[in-house]
Design a protein around this motif. Sequence first.
Motif, mmCIF file in Angstrom:
data_model
loop_
_atom_site.group_PDB
_atom_site.id
_atom_site.type_symbol
_atom_site.label_atom_id
_atom_site.label_comp_id
_atom_site.label_asym_id
_atom_site.label_seq_id
_atom_site.Cartn_x
_atom_site.Cartn_y
_atom_site.Cartn_z
ATOM 1 N N GLN A 85 6.265 -57.579 -15.394
ATOM 2 C CA GLN A 85 7.577 -57.071 -15.871
ATOM 3 C C GLN A 85 7.621 -55.576 -16.028
ATOM 4 O OE1 GLN A 85 8.030 -59.522 -19.460
ATOM 5 N NE2 GLN A 85 8.631 -61.305 -18.170
ATOM 6 N N LEU A 86 6.415 -55.049 -16.489
ATOM 7 C CA LEU A 86 6.079 -53.665 -16.712
ATOM 8 C C LEU A 86 6.141 -52.975 -15.221
ATOM 9 C CD1 LEU A 86 5.489 -51.076 -18.375
ATOM 10 C CD2 LEU A 86 3.033 -51.738 -18.262
ATOM 11 N N GLY A 87 5.573 -53.553 -14.080
ATOM 12 C CA GLY A 87 5.619 -53.092 -12.948
ATOM 13 C C GLY A 87 7.108 -53.086 -12.420
ATOM 14 N N LEU A 88 7.654 -54.224 -12.631
ATOM 15 C CA LEU A 88 9.166 -54.215 -12.159
ATOM 16 C C LEU A 88 10.037 -53.265 -12.746
ATOM 17 C CD1 LEU A 88 11.216 -55.581 -10.205
ATOM 18 C CD2 LEU A 88 11.546 -57.192 -12.183
ATOM 19 N N ALA A 89 9.703 -53.070 -14.052
ATOM 20 C CA ALA A 89 10.816 -51.928 -14.791
ATOM 21 C C ALA A 89 10.465 -50.592 -14.447
ATOM 22 C CB ALA A 89 10.243 -52.227 -16.213
ATOM 23 N N LEU A 90 8.990 -50.446 -14.203
ATOM 24 C CA LEU A 90 8.911 -48.916 -13.690
ATOM 25 C C LEU A 90 9.122 -48.596 -12.203
ATOM 26 C CD1 LEU A 90 4.968 -48.736 -14.629
ATOM 27 C CD2 LEU A 90 6.745 -47.522 -15.701
ATOM 28 N N HIS A 91 9.300 -49.745 -11.375
ATOM 29 C CA HIS A 91 9.626 -49.608 -10.013
ATOM 30 C C HIS A 91 11.331 -49.442 -10.256
ATOM 31 C CE1 HIS A 91 10.558 -50.535 -5.919
ATOM 32 N NE2 HIS A 91 11.376 -51.410 -6.194
ATOM 33 N N ASN A 92 11.959 -50.115 -11.071
ATOM 34 C CA ASN A 92 13.636 -50.000 -10.941
ATOM 35 C C ASN A 92 13.894 -48.561 -11.791
ATOM 36 O OD1 ASN A 92 14.061 -52.575 -10.147
ATOM 37 N ND2 ASN A 92 14.392 -53.359 -12.211
ATOM 38 N N ARG A 93 12.990 -48.207 -12.493
ATOM 39 C CA ARG A 93 13.351 -47.034 -13.292
ATOM 40 C C ARG A 93 13.085 -45.755 -12.027
ATOM 41 N NH1 ARG A 93 10.006 -45.469 -18.349
ATOM 42 N NH2 ARG A 93 11.112 -47.469 -18.863
ATOM 43 N N THR A 94 12.114 -46.073 -11.132
ATOM 44 C CA THR A 94 11.906 -44.987 -10.101
ATOM 45 C C THR A 94 13.372 -44.946 -8.981
ATOM 46 O OG1 THR A 94 9.611 -45.108 -10.306
ATOM 47 C CG2 THR A 94 10.445 -44.158 -8.227
ATOM 48 N N ILE A 95 13.423 -46.475 -8.723
ATOM 49 C CA ILE A 95 14.731 -46.268 -7.828
ATOM 50 C C ILE A 95 15.938 -45.761 -8.401
ATOM 51 C CG2 ILE A 95 15.997 -48.257 -6.765
ATOM 52 C CD1 ILE A 95 13.477 -47.774 -5.201
ATOM 53 N N ILE A 96 16.277 -46.075 -9.762
ATOM 54 C CA ILE A 96 17.279 -45.418 -10.427
ATOM 55 C C ILE A 96 17.402 -44.204 -10.362
ATOM 56 C CG2 ILE A 96 18.672 -45.632 -12.840
ATOM 57 C CD1 ILE A 96 17.860 -48.414 -12.968
ATOM 58 N N GLY A 97 16.259 -43.489 -10.593
ATOM 59 C CA GLY A 97 16.008 -41.915 -10.854
ATOM 60 C C GLY A 97 16.453 -41.324 -9.310
#
Length: 230
Positions: free
Chosen positions: A169-181
């Motif tokens: 879940q942490l890995g997915l959250a970090l990935h999503n945060r990068t994409i949103i940025g």
Amino acid sequence: MDDARQLLGGFAQLAQALAAARDEDARLEVAVAAAVELIARCDHAGLTVNQKGRLVTRASSDDLVCRANQLQTELGEGPCLDVRRDQNTLVSPALSAERRWPAWAPRVHHDLGVDSMMSLLVYTDEHSYGALSLYCAQGSRFDADDVAVAQALAGQLSVIIAAEMQIDQLGLALHNRTIIGQAQGVLMERYDMTADQAFDYLRRLSSTSNRKVAVLAAEIARTRRLPEPG
């Protein structure tokens, strides 16, 4: 005392083997093998995942667990379907006389040669849950000591899987945060928005299009233009 010391040594070795395993699948295989080794009367073991009523065998000591799970799915009854609903540990000391699963229990007893079984809940999430399934062959039945060791093993397995899920879940959250940025950067560059305006735009677009913010952000970052209407 010697039995207790031997059991503690077995759990210590299990902890070392789990730490050394290369991934989650390997850890589950180690835990299943340990169940057969540490639980005195356990002849077959497996980790079963219940995905909205569909049983999937993630790891097993042999094919018997898979066949028992297939029967539960076909017949619509069995311990792995009931363990979360009824209690965290389900024990059937004598499947030949089991009334909770009138179709499944006699089939497993006669067709697969099983006298006694246990199903122990090891984790739950939003869409599925996992159970440790244990079986002993005809002529043997689980006793209170077996249940206690099985519960200790299920508890250790629960910690492993919970840690894996948190990492995922942490890995997915970090990935999503990068994409949103990245998507915010595209909007800021092309449409002269601030970072807050770009994020508000993504949220409004998500609401009106019924698509997740991360999905929209990935499309914008990839195409460098706004998504097509609808």
